[in-house]
Design an enzyme around this catalytic site. Structure first.
Site, PDB file in Angstrom:
ATOM      1  N   ASP A 103       0.855  -1.181   0.000  1.00 15.90           N
ATOM      2  CA  ASP A 103       0.000   0.000   0.000  1.00 15.90           C
ATOM      3  C   ASP A 103       0.897   1.240   0.000  1.00 15.90           C
ATOM      4  O   ASP A 103       1.553   1.541   0.990  1.00 15.90           O
ATOM      5  CB  ASP A 103      -0.875  -0.023   1.256  1.00 15.90           C
ATOM      6  CG  ASP A 103      -2.215   0.659   1.044  1.00 15.90           C
ATOM      7  OD1 ASP A 103      -2.245   1.665   0.316  1.00 15.90           O
ATOM      8  OD2 ASP A 103      -3.208   0.188   1.615  1.00 15.90           O
ATOM      9  N   ASP A 205      -2.839   4.683  -2.480  1.00 14.92           N
ATOM     10  CA  ASP A 205      -3.840   5.310  -1.626  1.00 14.92           C
ATOM     11  C   ASP A 205      -4.247   6.683  -2.160  1.00 14.92           C
ATOM     12  O   ASP A 205      -3.390   7.468  -2.605  1.00 14.92           O
ATOM     13  CB  ASP A 205      -3.257   5.436  -0.212  1.00 14.92           C
ATOM     14  CG  ASP A 205      -4.243   5.961   0.798  1.00 14.92           C
ATOM     15  OD1 ASP A 205      -5.278   5.305   0.995  1.00 14.92           O
ATOM     16  OD2 ASP A 205      -3.973   7.017   1.398  1.00 14.92           O
ATOM     17  N   GLU A 268      -6.564   3.878  -5.853  1.00 14.36           N
ATOM     18  CA  GLU A 268      -7.781   4.202  -5.112  1.00 14.36           C
ATOM     19  C   GLU A 268      -8.332   5.518  -5.639  1.00 14.36           C
ATOM     20  O   GLU A 268      -7.713   6.572  -5.482  1.00 14.36           O
ATOM     21  CB  GLU A 268      -7.506   4.322  -3.613  1.00 14.36           C
ATOM     22  CG  GLU A 268      -8.803   4.537  -2.829  1.00 14.36           C
ATOM     23  CD  GLU A 268      -8.597   4.859  -1.364  1.00 14.36           C
ATOM     24  OE1 GLU A 268      -9.533   4.660  -0.583  1.00 14.36           O
ATOM     25  OE2 GLU A 268      -7.497   5.334  -1.002  1.00 14.36           O
ATOM     26  N   HIS A 330     -10.976  -2.326   4.287  1.00 11.19           N
ATOM     27  CA  HIS A 330     -10.740  -1.864   5.653  1.00 11.19           C
ATOM     28  C   HIS A 330     -11.492  -0.575   5.974  1.00 11.19           C
ATOM     29  O   HIS A 330     -11.530  -0.153   7.141  1.00 11.19           O
ATOM     30  CB  HIS A 330      -9.241  -1.651   5.869  1.00 11.19           C
ATOM     31  CG  HIS A 330      -8.661  -0.584   4.990  1.00 11.19           C
ATOM     32  ND1 HIS A 330      -8.515  -0.744   3.635  1.00 11.19           N
ATOM     33  CD2 HIS A 330      -8.205   0.652   5.257  1.00 11.19           C
ATOM     34  CE1 HIS A 330      -7.998   0.347   3.112  1.00 11.19           C
ATOM     35  NE2 HIS A 330      -7.797   1.215   4.082  1.00 11.19           N
ATOM     36  N   ASP A 331     -12.094   0.043   4.981  1.00  7.14           N
ATOM     37  CA  ASP A 331     -12.829   1.293   5.186  1.00  7.14           C
ATOM     38  C   ASP A 331     -14.343   1.119   5.140  1.00  7.14           C
ATOM     39  O   ASP A 331     -15.077   1.992   5.610  1.00  7.14           O
ATOM     40  CB  ASP A 331     -12.442   2.325   4.120  1.00  7.14           C
ATOM     41  CG  ASP A 331     -11.038   2.873   4.301  1.00  7.14           C
ATOM     42  OD1 ASP A 331     -10.552   2.892   5.443  1.00  7.14           O
ATOM     43  OD2 ASP A 331     -10.424   3.265   3.294  1.00  7.14           O
TER      44      ASP A 331
END
Length: 533
Positions: A103, A205, A268, A330-331
């Site tokens: 990431d 990200d 993302e 994870h969000d």
């Protein structure tokens, strides 16, 4: 089963599995997952049937935002291990025929990063403009009206140097200045460091954030905002995100990745289809391989809605673009918490049979549902700053339950976040032994996807169907399949193919039964189509 060789890159055929390192496996008894723990569970990941692992950040960090505030882009957070532990993990991943993605967090660093310490030391610092500093507005106060994604002004006052610095997220996450060539070169060196080490790509990200409009004009007010939405949504992020100059940086990332062979970049990006598709770039100047597509998360679980979403997304793709799908991260709230256990099985079938690369989030394969977090155990800074909105991310980051032993086999001590309340029965060991479990369904669907080119790289067409039913065909060469999914609680008609006849049932979300021309409630089927005789 070995896949036949084709010209398709691995990431088009493959399935990505996201691991949140804090919550996968604790190896040293501190209640927090780590790299050695992930290494110890690699056989599980390999036998699940996925192709690549994406690790949420493992870099040194003060953990203000649990790793998304990076203090050293070329190291490993001691909580997780060290570079030697990372190298062992990477070797173990590759030994099992898997890939490993890291990431990469390019929009901002931690305020504890040496670069920022030097930047804020003086207005004359050599790294001053590696970050975004501005004088107060003419009448005093922040330079413009921009709002942090976590609430409050996106500008933080620095009394020592008499200027504000920009932070799209927490004040502990100052934004980097990608208009500065020296900063860009340093961040490209970060990518080279990990590519040289052998990683197979990156999830990037908040890629659409990395460049801001010159002049920093105010963002326009969102006239549709209501108080039940986040403070960020009071404005439309017209000038603080998705700037044209960011695409050249994305293309530079791609050129570097391509110079290392078959690597993959996942970006993302939360944008409407027309703007989202621009992040593929052009055939001559490609950008990220997979701009993340979150539409299965963002839209209602409704057959008509999803049919439209899928059709519009497919229509938006450039000819050189490859689709991708995800319904957990994870969000995001857990898929089973959103739609229930029965439909979570249907969702598994949808995710793994749509055209494009799927990303599966740890724990969704065993159907972890809603995990209430007591107020005293809330850790998510977004939730702590904007309580009462139901936006907490801790509920998606709870530890992986492996078995029925104390603390679910995740740790020898109380984990950093609560386990799902039903962990004694909803765990990997229990579902591994159950032929009717969700985990068994995932494994069978992943095996089927690996065996059937029609599912992994085949073509796609939606099929007309009754209310509550989402149906589509997949085909490759002479192999043709029908996927029919009942998203409702009433029995519905099984759509008949326009050509050919229904043959074997290759997968079902429910126990095997004789086909009768209908779809039971919560039933999903993958059917082979045969030529009519």
């Amino acid at each position: 089963m070995q896949r036949q060789r084709t010209d398709c890159p691995w990431w088009q055929r493959g399935v990505i599995y996201q691991i949140y390192p804090r919550s996968f496996q604790d190896s040293n008894g501190d209640g927090v997952g780590d790299l050695a723990g992930i290494e110890a569970r690699l056989d599980y990941v390999a036998t699940l049937g996925v192709d690549a692992i994406w690790l949420s950040p493992v870099f040194p960090s003060p953990m203000a935002d649990f790793g998304y505030d990076v203090a050293d882009y070329c190291g490993i957070e001691p909580m997780f291990g060290d570079l030697a532990a990372f190298d062992r993990l990477l070797a173990g991943v590759h030994a099992r025929g898997l890939k490993l993605l890291l990431d990469f967090v390019p929009n901002h660093s931690s305020d504890q990063h040496p670069w920022f310490a030097e930047s804020r030391a003086s207005r004359d610092s050599a790294k001053r403009d590696w970050y975004i500093w501005r004088d107060p507005a003419p009448g005093g106060g922040p330079p413009n009206n921009w709002i942090s994604d976590f609430g409050g002004s996106a500008w933080e006052w620095d009394a020592a140097t008499g200027q504000y610095y920009l932070h799209a997220f927490l004040k502990e996450q100052p934004d980097l200045n990608w208009r500065k060539p020296a900063l860009r070169a340093a961040m490209m060196d970060v990518l080279r460091f990990w590519l040289d080490r052998g990683v197979d790509g990156f999830r990037i990200d908040v890629l659409w954030h990395i460049v801001k409009a010159e002049g920093f004009p105010d963002n326009p007010v969102n006239v549709d905002w209501t108080p039940d939405r986040t403070e960020r949504d009071r404005l439309i992020q017209r000038h603080s995100t998705d700037q044209p100059e960011a695409h050249a940086i994305s293309a530079d990332f791609r050129a570097l990745a391509d110079s290392y062979g078959e690597r993959v970049l996942v970006g993302e990006i939360f944008l409407p289809n027309d703007r989202h598709a621009r992040w593929f770039g052009t055939p001559e100047r490609p950008q990220v391989h997979l701009p993340f597509n979150f539409q299965l998360i963002e839209n209602r679980w409704n057959a008509a809605v999803l049919r439209r979403v899928i059709a519009d997304y497919e229509a938006s793709l450039p000819t050189h673009g490859w689709p991708n799908w995800v319904f957990g991260s994870h969000d995001a709230p857990r898929i089973a918490a959103r739609i229930g256990d029965a439909q979570a099985r249907v969702a598994a079938m949808l995710l793994l049979t749509l055209r494009g690369t799927p990303t599966l989030y740890q724990g969704d394969e065993i159907g972890i549902g809603d995990v209430p977090i007591p107020p005293e155990r809330v850790r998510d800074p977004q939730d702590l700053r904007q309580p009462g909105l139901g936006i907490g991310r801790d509920r998606s980051r709870t530890p992986m339950p492996w078995d029925g032993s104390p603390f679910a086999g995740f740790s020898a001590v109380e984990p950093w976040l609560p386990l799902n309340a039903d962990w004694p029965t909803r765990n990997v060991a229990a579902q591994s032994d159950d032929p009717d479990s969700l985990l068994t369904l995932y494994r069978s669907l992943l095996t089927l996807r690996r065996a059937q080119d029609a599912l992994s790289i085949g073509k796609f067409a939606l099929v007309d169907a009754d209310e509550d039913v989402l149906a589509f065909e997949r085909w490759h060469g002479d192999d043709r399949l029908l996927v029919a999914l009942n998203l409702g609680t009433q029995r519905r008609r099984l759509p008949l193919p326009a050509h050919g006849a229904i043959g074997a049932v290759l997968a079902s979300t429910l126990p095997p039964r004789v086909l009768d021309g209908s779809l039971a409630p919560d039933e999903g089927l993958v059917l082979r189509l045969e030529e009519a005789r």
